[in-house]
Design a protein around this motif. Structure first.
Motif, PDB file in Angstrom:
ATOM      1  N   VAL A  97      33.438 -10.044 -22.650  1.00 24.17           N
ATOM      2  CA  VAL A  97      33.099 -10.526 -23.986  1.00 24.17           C
ATOM      3  C   VAL A  97      33.488 -11.995 -24.021  1.00 24.17           C
ATOM      4  O   VAL A  97      34.671 -12.342 -24.007  1.00 24.17           O
ATOM      5  CB  VAL A  97      33.835  -9.718 -25.068  1.00 24.17           C
ATOM      6  CG1 VAL A  97      33.631 -10.365 -26.439  1.00 24.17           C
ATOM      7  CG2 VAL A  97      33.344  -8.279 -25.079  1.00 24.17           C
ATOM      8  N   ILE A  98      32.482 -12.844 -24.041  1.00 30.17           N
ATOM      9  CA  ILE A  98      32.714 -14.268 -23.806  1.00 30.17           C
ATOM     10  C   ILE A  98      32.186 -15.100 -24.963  1.00 30.17           C
ATOM     11  O   ILE A  98      31.176 -14.761 -25.594  1.00 30.17           O
ATOM     12  CB  ILE A  98      32.060 -14.693 -22.473  1.00 30.17           C
ATOM     13  CG1 ILE A  98      32.653 -15.999 -21.963  1.00 30.17           C
ATOM     14  CG2 ILE A  98      30.534 -14.791 -22.591  1.00 30.17           C
ATOM     15  CD1 ILE A  98      32.434 -16.227 -20.487  1.00 30.17           C
ATOM     16  N   GLY A  99      32.890 -16.192 -25.239  1.00 24.86           N
ATOM     17  CA  GLY A  99      32.481 -17.106 -26.289  1.00 24.86           C
ATOM     18  C   GLY A  99      32.009 -18.420 -25.710  1.00 24.86           C
ATOM     19  O   GLY A  99      32.492 -18.869 -24.673  1.00 24.86           O
ATOM     20  N   ALA A 100      31.053 -19.048 -26.365  1.00 24.33           N
ATOM     21  CA  ALA A 100      30.531 -20.342 -25.938  1.00 24.33           C
ATOM     22  C   ALA A 100      30.143 -21.148 -27.171  1.00 24.33           C
ATOM     23  O   ALA A 100      29.900 -20.593 -28.253  1.00 24.33           O
ATOM     24  CB  ALA A 100      29.333 -20.172 -25.006  1.00 24.33           C
ATOM     25  N   THR A 101      30.091 -22.472 -27.000  1.00 29.46           N
ATOM     26  CA  THR A 101      29.871 -23.384 -28.122  1.00 29.46           C
ATOM     27  C   THR A 101      28.550 -24.126 -27.968  1.00 29.46           C
ATOM     28  O   THR A 101      28.241 -24.639 -26.881  1.00 29.46           O
ATOM     29  CB  THR A 101      31.026 -24.398 -28.206  1.00 29.46           C
ATOM     30  OG1 THR A 101      32.266 -23.686 -28.306  1.00 29.46           O
ATOM     31  CG2 THR A 101      30.872 -25.294 -29.421  1.00 29.46           C
ATOM     32  N   LEU A 102      27.782 -24.159 -29.052  1.00 36.42           N
ATOM     33  CA  LEU A 102      26.529 -24.909 -29.067  1.00 36.42           C
ATOM     34  C   LEU A 102      26.808 -26.389 -29.331  1.00 36.42           C
ATOM     35  O   LEU A 102      27.909 -26.770 -29.752  1.00 36.42           O
ATOM     36  CB  LEU A 102      25.590 -24.363 -30.139  1.00 36.42           C
ATOM     37  CG  LEU A 102      24.802 -23.088 -29.799  1.00 36.42           C
ATOM     38  CD1 LEU A 102      25.699 -21.879 -29.666  1.00 36.42           C
ATOM     39  CD2 LEU A 102      23.728 -22.843 -30.864  1.00 36.42           C
TER      40      LEU A 102
END
Length: 360
Positions: free
Chosen positions: A165-170
């Motif tokens: 479960v990974i987060g990323a930023t636009l």
């Protein structure tokens, strides 16, 4: 696995059998390249992974207070295994509270049953690397979903996970949370660094080189502060303090055993036991919803307690405790972990003041 084997409440008699087995294997995790596969398999057989989710997914949906009691016992037996479980549980909870029904049905039954392993790659959204102007893991919108580029710096058990479960930023600052299959082209896990403690958690980078995640893999977002959506681990802000207090219990019990035959240890053993009991009582009261103190205050006390108890255990063990393989030395190294694991700056400052002899 029989119904008698599964632990269905914190005071279940089966719990002691599990804890004994975990404690007996804890020294194995000091070996280079170790991973608690056998320990996690045991936890699966005893139904530990069921505690955290609803019956809809095969879970037992323990209350927060019962989860705290469970974590206290597990962390006293084997901190590394328990830490891995917190990261596994964090991933499961994020999937469970999402609105992605298809992913829930696909992933949660096997996770609850211990057949698969998931973990989280979210520290860069909360505490790690946030001072950098450019996000370390970026998401580029496409027609099908997003392309991920960069890395998540601290992912526990990434080489062994089927899902992260990974987060990323636009580019505009909004964030996404996705259930990333680790077999996707472009996903890699460099060899994790050797840590001072809990090194067998295999915590290190997960890299993404133009990795595609489709819309149907999204758990939340895009939105600002995606980690504030839904809910994370059910122990909320108490989880890290709970593990510290659990580890302190192992050290306090060792000191009490030594004091039984060494009168010089009796006074410090009793004082530390009393301190541990007060801190544990406050933890359990907070888990029951009572406003005894702030989470920050409890974390400060738990950090201080675990450092003092483990060092006292090492002092009591003398030179034997300084040999790799003795639990006292391992406990001291593990206690240092709480100085860096999701440690808020006010807690860091309070500890530095304590070390420097500066009173409030």
């Amino acid at each position: 696995m029989t119904s008698q084997t599964r632990i269905t409440r914190p005071d279940a008699p089966e719990f002691e059998a599990l804890c004994q087995q975990l404690a007996s294997r804890a020294a194995d995790l000091d070996q280079p390249g170790a991973w608690p596969a056998a320990q996690l398999d045991l936890c699966g057989k005893f139904g530990v992974f069921e505690w955290f989710l609803e019956p809809e997914w095969g879970g037992q949906d323990w209350s927060e207070a019962d989860l705290v009691r469970g974590y206290l016992r597990l962390s006293a037996a084997c901190l590394t295994t328990t830490f891995v479980i917190t990261q596994r549980t964090g991933a499961c909870r994020r999937i469970a509270v999402s609105e992605n029904r298809t992913l829930q049905q696909r992933l949660l039954p096997d996770l609850v049953g211990g057949k698969t392993f998931a973990t989280v790659g979210i520290s860069h959204l909360t505490t790690s690397r946030r001072h950098l102007k450019r996000p370390v893991l970026r998401a580029e919108p496409t027609e099908r979903g997003y392309l991920l580029e960069g890395f998540s710096p601290w992912v526990t058990g990434a080489p062994f996970a089927q899902t992260v479960v990974i987060g990323a930023t636009l580019e505009d600052g909004r964030q996404i949370l996705a259930a990333l299959p680790t077999d996707r082209p472009g996903v890699s896990t460099p060899e994790p660094p050797a840590l001072v403690g809990v090194s067998a958690s295999q915590t290190g980078q997960l890299r993404c080189d133009r990795v595609e995640v489709e819309h149907d893999l999204l758990l939340a977002g895009p939105m600002e502060n995606v980690m504030q959506s839904g809910a994370g681990a059910k122990t909320g802000g108490l989880q890290t303090s709970t593990l510290a207090i659990g580890l302190a219990k192992a050290a306090v019990d060792f000191l009490a055993q030594e004091a039984a035959n060494r009168p010089d240890l009796l006074a410090p053993a009793e004082a530390l036991q009393a301190d541990w009991q007060r801190t544990c009582d406050d933890l359990l009261a907070m888990a029951d919803g009572q406003e005894v103190c702030s989470n920050e205050n409890l974390r400060t006390r738990a950090n201080s307690l675990v450092l003092r108890c483990t060092q006292a255990a090492l002092s009591a063990a003398k030179g034997t405790g300084y040999v790799i393989g003795h639990p006292a030395g391992r406990w001291c190294r593990e206690a240092l972990f709480f100085l860096v694991w999701s440690c808020p700056q006010p807690v860091v400052s309070a500890h530095l003041c304590e070390l420097a002899g500066i009173s409030d």
